[in-house]
Design a protein around this motif. Structure first.
Motif, PDB file in Angstrom:
ATOM      1  N   ARG A 121       6.894  11.095  43.079  1.00  0.00           N
ATOM      2  CA  ARG A 121       5.900  11.800  43.902  1.00  0.00           C
ATOM      3  C   ARG A 121       4.909  12.577  43.037  1.00  0.00           C
ATOM      4  O   ARG A 121       3.761  12.744  43.412  1.00  0.00           O
ATOM      5  N   TRP A 123       3.622  11.518  40.252  1.00  0.00           N
ATOM      6  CA  TRP A 123       2.597  10.542  39.859  1.00  0.00           C
ATOM      7  C   TRP A 123       1.647  10.227  41.011  1.00  0.00           C
ATOM      8  O   TRP A 123       0.426  10.217  40.844  1.00  0.00           O
ATOM      9  N   PHE A 124       2.234   9.963  42.181  1.00  0.00           N
ATOM     10  CA  PHE A 124       1.405   9.608  43.328  1.00  0.00           C
ATOM     11  C   PHE A 124       0.548  10.792  43.765  1.00  0.00           C
ATOM     12  O   PHE A 124      -0.603  10.618  44.161  1.00  0.00           O
ATOM     13  N   LEU A 127      -2.409  10.981  41.379  1.00  0.00           N
ATOM     14  CA  LEU A 127      -3.412   9.961  41.710  1.00  0.00           C
ATOM     15  C   LEU A 127      -4.210  10.346  42.950  1.00  0.00           C
ATOM     16  O   LEU A 127      -5.438  10.170  42.999  1.00  0.00           O
ATOM     17  N   GLU A 128      -3.547  10.887  43.942  1.00  0.00           N
ATOM     18  CA  GLU A 128      -4.249  11.299  45.161  1.00  0.00           C
ATOM     19  C   GLU A 128      -5.250  12.409  44.860  1.00  0.00           C
ATOM     20  O   GLU A 128      -6.394  12.372  45.341  1.00  0.00           O
ATOM     21  N   ARG A 147      -4.937   9.016  49.820  1.00  0.00           N
ATOM     22  CA  ARG A 147      -3.506   8.724  49.677  1.00  0.00           C
ATOM     23  C   ARG A 147      -3.249   7.215  49.673  1.00  0.00           C
ATOM     24  O   ARG A 147      -2.380   6.725  48.948  1.00  0.00           O
ATOM     25  N   ALA A 150      -4.269   5.926  46.265  1.00  0.00           N
ATOM     26  CA  ALA A 150      -3.300   6.412  45.278  1.00  0.00           C
ATOM     27  C   ALA A 150      -2.020   5.588  45.360  1.00  0.00           C
ATOM     28  O   ALA A 150      -1.441   5.213  44.328  1.00  0.00           O
ATOM     29  N   THR A 151      -1.584   5.280  46.558  1.00  0.00           N
ATOM     30  CA  THR A 151      -0.374   4.477  46.739  1.00  0.00           C
ATOM     31  C   THR A 151      -0.574   3.079  46.171  1.00  0.00           C
ATOM     32  O   THR A 151       0.294   2.563  45.442  1.00  0.00           O
ATOM     33  N   GLY A 154      -0.732   3.306  42.297  1.00  0.00           N
ATOM     34  CA  GLY A 154       0.599   3.603  41.765  1.00  0.00           C
ATOM     35  C   GLY A 154       1.530   2.408  41.857  1.00  0.00           C
ATOM     36  O   GLY A 154       2.258   2.092  40.905  1.00  0.00           O
ATOM     37  N   LEU A 155       1.501   1.728  43.002  1.00  0.00           N
ATOM     38  CA  LEU A 155       2.369   0.563  43.168  1.00  0.00           C
ATOM     39  C   LEU A 155       1.937  -0.598  42.267  1.00  0.00           C
ATOM     40  O   LEU A 155       2.786  -1.360  41.787  1.00  0.00           O
TER      41      LEU A 155
END
Length: 194
Positions: A121, A123-124, A127-128, A147, A150-151, A154-155
């Motif tokens: 979380r 990291w995510f 990014l958000e 979000r 960012a997801t 990240g993925l």
């Protein structure tokens, strides 16, 4: 003078880098740290606790590195390129392998799952925040919220890391795909003069 706990963590980090996760043993770490094996159990409860502590420390260090990098004045696409450059360092350090191994362990152990989720979380969330801060630079995000993007980013990194750990032959596909995002960001944010 370095404390016993710190010596054990440094020894575990060195063992992970040299021997990999599967070969890391508490006995080997204790020998490298020049401490009795019982000290690992005393400070960490065993191998799993040691690995989770090491993962948490590495995660904190790397998230701080990313926060500093993303906090810079460079255009977003250049900062994203730097994040791609860091991937090889993170693979070589053993961090990515440890993270992926702990993700796998978390599939059947709720305690590990909770700890690893907390780390991810960070990291995510980073990014958000980056996407929110770059909203003016990015312009209209279409149907995506910060979000959501960012997801997806990240993925993409996590999936790419998994494939690279599975077989480095994926470098020809994964690395160019991740770097293509920098090109897309550059095209979105660079306006030509009339």
């Amino acid at each position: 003078m370095t404390g016993t706990r710190d010596r054990i963590i440094e020894a575990a980090r060195a063992s992970l880098q040299e021997d990999g996760h599967a070969q890391l043993s508490t006995r080997g770490v204790a020998e490298r740290a020049e401490v009795p094996l019982s000290q690992i159990h005393y400070h960490f409860g065993g191998r799993q606790g040691l690995l989770l502590t090491l993962l948490a420390q590495e995660n904190e260090r790397l998230v701080a590195r990313q926060e500093q990098m993303y906090g810079g004045a460079e255009p977003l696409w250049r900062r994203y390129e730097q994040a791609c450059d860091y991937l090889d360092d993170d693979l070589a350090s053993g961090y990515v392998r440890l993270l992926q191994e702990m993700i796998g362990a978390g599939w059947s152990d709720p305690e590990i799952a909770e700890q690893v989720t907390t780390l991810l979380r960070a990291w995510f969330g980073l990014l958000e925040r980056v996407i929110e801060e770059a909203a003016d630079e990015l312009g209209d995000l279409g149907p995506f919220r910060p979000r959501d993007l960012a997801t997806l980013v990240g993925l993409a990194f996590m999936g790419g890391e998994s494939m690279l750990l599975l077989n480095r032959s994926w470098s020809d596909s994964v690395l160019p795909a991740l770097r293509a995002v920098a090109v897309a960001l550059k095209n979105m944010t660079t306006k030509e003069s009339p």
